[in-house]
Every structure is written in structure tokens, then in C-alpha cells.
Design an enzyme around this catalytic site. Structure first.
Site, mmCIF file in Angstrom:
data_model
loop_
_atom_site.group_PDB
_atom_site.id
_atom_site.type_symbol
_atom_site.label_atom_id
_atom_site.label_comp_id
_atom_site.label_asym_id
_atom_site.label_seq_id
_atom_site.Cartn_x
_atom_site.Cartn_y
_atom_site.Cartn_z
ATOM 1 N N CYS A 1 23.071 -9.730 -26.792
ATOM 2 C CA CYS A 1 24.501 -9.895 -26.540
ATOM 3 C C CYS A 1 25.133 -8.675 -25.871
ATOM 4 O O CYS A 1 26.042 -8.818 -25.051
ATOM 5 C CB CYS A 1 25.246 -10.258 -27.819
ATOM 6 S SG CYS A 1 25.002 -9.130 -29.196
ATOM 7 N N ASP B 1 32.547 -14.900 -24.970
ATOM 8 C CA ASP B 1 31.504 -14.761 -25.983
ATOM 9 C C ASP B 1 30.136 -15.128 -25.417
ATOM 10 O O ASP B 1 29.944 -16.240 -24.940
ATOM 11 C CB ASP B 1 31.833 -15.678 -27.163
ATOM 12 C CG ASP B 1 31.012 -15.367 -28.400
ATOM 13 O OD1 ASP B 1 29.985 -14.681 -28.270
ATOM 14 O OD2 ASP B 1 31.402 -15.813 -29.494
ATOM 15 N N HIS C 1 27.376 -15.640 -27.039
ATOM 16 C CA HIS C 1 26.475 -16.147 -28.064
ATOM 17 C C HIS C 1 26.157 -17.629 -27.958
ATOM 18 O O HIS C 1 25.371 -18.141 -28.764
ATOM 19 C CB HIS C 1 27.043 -15.829 -29.457
ATOM 20 C CG HIS C 1 27.085 -14.363 -29.752
ATOM 21 N ND1 HIS C 1 28.208 -13.596 -29.508
ATOM 22 C CD2 HIS C 1 26.146 -13.514 -30.233
ATOM 23 C CE1 HIS C 1 27.951 -12.340 -29.838
ATOM 24 N NE2 HIS C 1 26.712 -12.263 -30.280
#
Length: 486
Positions: free
Chosen positions: A172, A367, A369
Site C-alpha cells: 500500500c 485508498d 486497498h
């Protein structure tokens, strides 16, 4: 710190073309999940356990036929179940349960939203759901969804000599940094007002930028090449990395590619200046933007052919121990008002995100993820499906809940733009009540030789400030130097 460190020689870079791979868009549905701040350290530990468990199946997806046969009866069903779990988005729900709340959508506030240097004014009727008043909210949504999103991918070619074919659970920070550099390239090549077209064919410059971030060694800014360039700072597939090491890895990758290509053929057409303290590290005091150093970086980038060039400033910071010191939050929020703003690479321990904007005390972020199948877009494919590189799901967290270890980015197009940045930064430091994020000076009192950091062999000093931790160490050291797990 019992972190992972590895000394390595000079990195090798690649610059071949990339074949196209078909892909489909994955819908993203946000939900508000509750969790108390007291679970923060436990969240980091549990996240490590979940991420390690999930990534193991992708890591060994390329095992030999004999190995697969040997473990078929024991693990095949479990492997398939976990893959379905990850692909369906269950991993995100577990991740958010562990790490705490993240909200989606815009709040009912009528306060201005600052998105990478642009102010979007939200009228009261818009905040209440009536868009008849003005189009400020619509303009914000279009701006936000035009930012490039780069997330976890699965199914790419193995990284180096490993069998790792996915960055799920550990990549990430790399993905967040890729997003920041991608925005810098968008601003440089297409300008800040650019918005993603609704119709194809797309702008060639836009497609070429996406091509640079494909997941193969032939894409200059792939996760493969970042890890190779960052070996001198301990980067390795399967390991978490801190903002400082990530910034230095980008500097090393750009230096490597600059050495192998001509000035007019560089994938990153700008100098990179990693701003640090007098001791050249995360823990060396407040970073100092030195105007002479910036000029020197531009000169090196242009190989002496120009006094000034476009420049990307990366400022790694540690603004507290377990939480951001409240003194820094007002100035941190004001950096988004700079026209040169590229946002922040940061998040919560073990979960880096790319923060692109602020509204009052909330940080708005992209994000990385979400897990998506690999896609490598050809630089000439103007009809490519680019939907997985964008999102209209607006996520936000409180500024006081982000990890204190982060990196801020700024892009300055020319000398006038850099001078404007320095004037704004100096004023911000003066008004910081003794807690500046960084300062500006014309020259260092004691010059810092950044080439000494790598040395002739590309190695690094034996130092605990690199911010890298292997997956095996992450669980056992969840409470030790927790800021390094960003």
C-alpha cells in the site's frame, strides 16, 4: 528497531513497451464501520496477521505442478475460498474493522473543500442534497474522480527472483507513492485543470502516464522497478516500507533512468528533491527546503543545460509518536491550499493511503486497498479501459487519526512557481506558533552531500531510520517503532 535492511549495488532500470491486457471495472461500495481509537495498536497487529495470511496464497501462485499436486488435498479448497474472499471485497471489510472507521461521501458541512491546491465551495443547498444552487459539489466530484487511483493488483509477473505475483497486504505504501507521482505527471503534462474525458479516445498524454505505472518490468514506474531501485534502502517484495525510504527509492529510480536515457526521453521529466533535516534523515530535525539545493538538483537533472527545471519536492515527516501532535494539524491542513500541492502519502499504521484533500478536520483520500486484476495499458491504446484507475467513492478520516509518519509532495513547474511555493512555505512556518512542518533557507549552514547516503556502491549506513520492516518482523514488533508500519 528490528527492521529489515539489505545493502545492494546500483539499481537496473527497464524501458520496453508493454502489451495490453483486458480488464474490467470493480464496483466499490463504501460503508461506515465503527471502532474506538483504543484499538489502534491492536489493529496494526491484527492487520499484519490478516495481510500475511492473505498474501501467502498470491505469493506462491506460481509454484511448480509437483508442488501444487502435493498440497492439493490440504489447501486447494482453502486457497480458493480466500481468493474469493479477497476478490469479493471481504478483505476490505475485515481491514476496516481492524483499522478503525473510514467514512464515505461528503459531509453535510458547507465548508470549502481543498483538493490538491484547488478550492471547491459547497453551497448550503448542495450540502442538503439540492444541487440547484451552484455546481461546486459537482465540480469537486469531477475533480476527485479524475485523480489517478493505483491499488493492489494480483496476477502480475513474479517480482524479481521471487514467486510473488500480488502486492496484497504489503504494497500500500508503494501504491500510495505511485499515485502521488502520477498526479505530478498529470499536472506537468496536462495541467491542473485537466479532467478525465467522458468520451474515448482519451488524451495520448493521459494514456502514456497510465502505461508508466503498469505492473511489469517494462513499465518504468512499476512496483517491480521501484523495489529494484529501493534495494539500497531495504525495499523488498513482501515488506512494508516507511515514507522516508519510499521517497529515497523514487529518487534512486529517477537517477537510474536518467543515467540510461537521454534528457528528452525521460519518463519523469522533472528533478526530484527529497527535503530532509540537517542530518539527512527522518529523525534529523525539521526538514529544510534549501533553495541552493533545489537549484543544484535542477542543474543535475538537465545535465547542466538549464538553470531551472520542473521539480518534484518530497518531504518525509514524523509529526509525533503514536499520533500526530495537534500543533501540526492546522499547518498540515493549510498545505492543501498551496497551488503546488500533491497531497500526502500517509494513513494509519499498516495501511497507507493517498490523502488528496481536506474539509475542516477531515482528510479526503484515495485508498489502494481494493484488490484488482492486473492490467498493463499500452501507451498507444487510446481506447483502453481505464476505469480501474479512478474512483468516485470519497473516503475521509479525521486528520488527528492519521499516522504521524508521512510524506508531503509538491510540484513546481518553473522557477516562478518554486519562488511562490517558497514564499507560501515561509509564511506558513512563521505562522506555525513554533511548530513548522519544514522551513526554507537560501543555503545550508553545513552543506549536506546527499550522494554520501548511497555511496559509491549504492549501500546505506547502518541506521535505524530507514522505516522498513519485513512481514515476518511485523507481528512481533507491532508496538516497536509503530510509526514505521505506515
Amino acid at each position: 528497531m528490528k527492521g529489515f535492511r539489505e545493502k545492494a549495488g546500483a539499481s537496473k532500470c527497464f524501458s520496453k513497451s508493454t502489451p495490453d491486457t483486458p480488464n474490467r471495472s470493480l464496483a466499490s461500495v463504501g460503508s461506515e464501520l465503527g471502532s474506538s481509537e483504543s484499538k489502534s495498536s491492536k489493529g496494526s497487529l491484527l492487520s499484519s496477521l490478516f495481510n500475511s495470511a492473505f498474501s501467502v496464497f498470491e505469493t506462491y501462485s506460481e509454484s511448480s505442478a509437483s508442488e501444487k499436486k502435493a498440497v492439493h488435498n490440504k489447501s486447494n479448497g482453502w486457497t480458493a475460498a480466500v481468493k474469493r474472499l479477497v476478490t469479493a471485497g471481504s478483505m476490505r471489510r475485515i481491514h476496516e474493522r481492524v483499522l478503525g472507521p473510514s467514512r464515505t461521501g461528503i459531509s453535510s458541512s458547507t465548508s470549502d473543500i481543498w483538493l490538491l491546491g484547488v478550492c471547491h465551495k459547497i453551497a448550503q443547498d448542495e450540502a442538503l442534497g439540492d444541487a440547484a444552487g451552484n455546481n461546486g459539489l459537482a465540480e469537486f466530484n469531477q475533480d476527485f474522480s479524475s485523480r489517478i487511483l493505483i491499488s493492489y493488483r494480483k496476477g502480475f509477473d513474479p517480482i524479481g527472483d521471487s514467486k510473488i505475483t500480488s502486492d496484497v497486504g504489503w504494497g500500500c505504501m508503494l501504491r500510495s507513492s505511485q499515485m502521488l507521482v502520477a498526479q505530478a505527471l498529470l499536472f506537468h503534462r496536462l495541467g491542473r485543470p485537466w479532467r478525465k474525458p467522458l468520451q474515448k479516445p482519451f488524451d495520448r498524454e493521459y494514456v502514456e502516464i497510465l502505461h508508466l505505472f503498469g505492473d511489469s518490468e517494462t513499465s518504468p514506474f512499476s512496483i517491480h522497478n521501484l523495489l529494484q531501485a529501493g534495494k539500497a534502502y531495504g525495499l523488498a517484495a513482501g515488506s512494508w516500507v516507511g515514507p522516508y525510504a519510499m521517497c529515497r527509492s523514487w529518487e534512486a529510480l529517477a537517477r537510474c533512468q536518467r543515467a540510461e536515457t537521454g534528457l528528452g526521453c525521460q519518463s519523469l521529466p522533472m528533478a526530484i528533491y527529497v527535503v530532509s533535516g540537517d542530518e539527512d534523515g527522518e529523525r534529523g530535525g525539521a526538514p529544510v527546503v534549501c533553495i541552493d539545493d533545489a537549484s543544484r538538483h535542477c542543474s543535475v537533472f538537465s545535465k547542466g543545460q538549464a538553470d531551472w527545471t520542473p521539480i518534484l519536492l518530497l518531504v518525509p515527516l514524523v509529526l509525533g509518536l503514536e499520533k500526530v501532535n495537534p500543533r501540526y494539524i492546522p499547518t498540515l491542513r493549510l498545505t492543501f491550499t498551496f497551488p503546488q500541492s500533491l497531497g500526502i502519502v500517509g494513513g494509519k499504521p499498516g495501511a497507507s493511503t493517498y490523502i488528496v484533500g481536506v474539509q475542516e478536520e477531515s482528510a479526503i483520500y484515495l485508498d489502494p486497498h481494493d484488490v484488482q486484476p492486473v492490467i498493463n495499458i499500452g501507451k498507444d491504446d487510446l481506447e483502453a479501459d481505464t476505469s480501474t484507475y479512478h474512483s468516485d467513492v470519497i473516503r475521509h478520516i479525521h486528520l488527528d487519526s492519521i499516522d504521524p509518519s508521512l510524506a508531503i509532495g509538491f510540484y513546481c513547474r518553473d522557477k516562478d512557481d518554486f519562488d511562490d511555493f517558497c514564499a507560501r512555505a515561509s509564511k506558513l512556518a512563521e505562522e506555525s506558533n513554533g511548530a513548522p512542518l519544514f522551513t526554507v533557507t537560501q543555503t545550508h549552514k553545513k552543506p549536506v552531500n546527499h550522494s554520501d547516503v548511497l555511496g559509491e556502491t549504492g549501500g546505506v549506513p547502518e541506521d535505524d531510520s530507514l522505516g522498513v520492516m519485513s512481514m515476518n518482523d511485523a507481528v512481533g514488533n507491532a508496538h516497536e517503532d509503530d510509526w514505521q508500519l505506515l
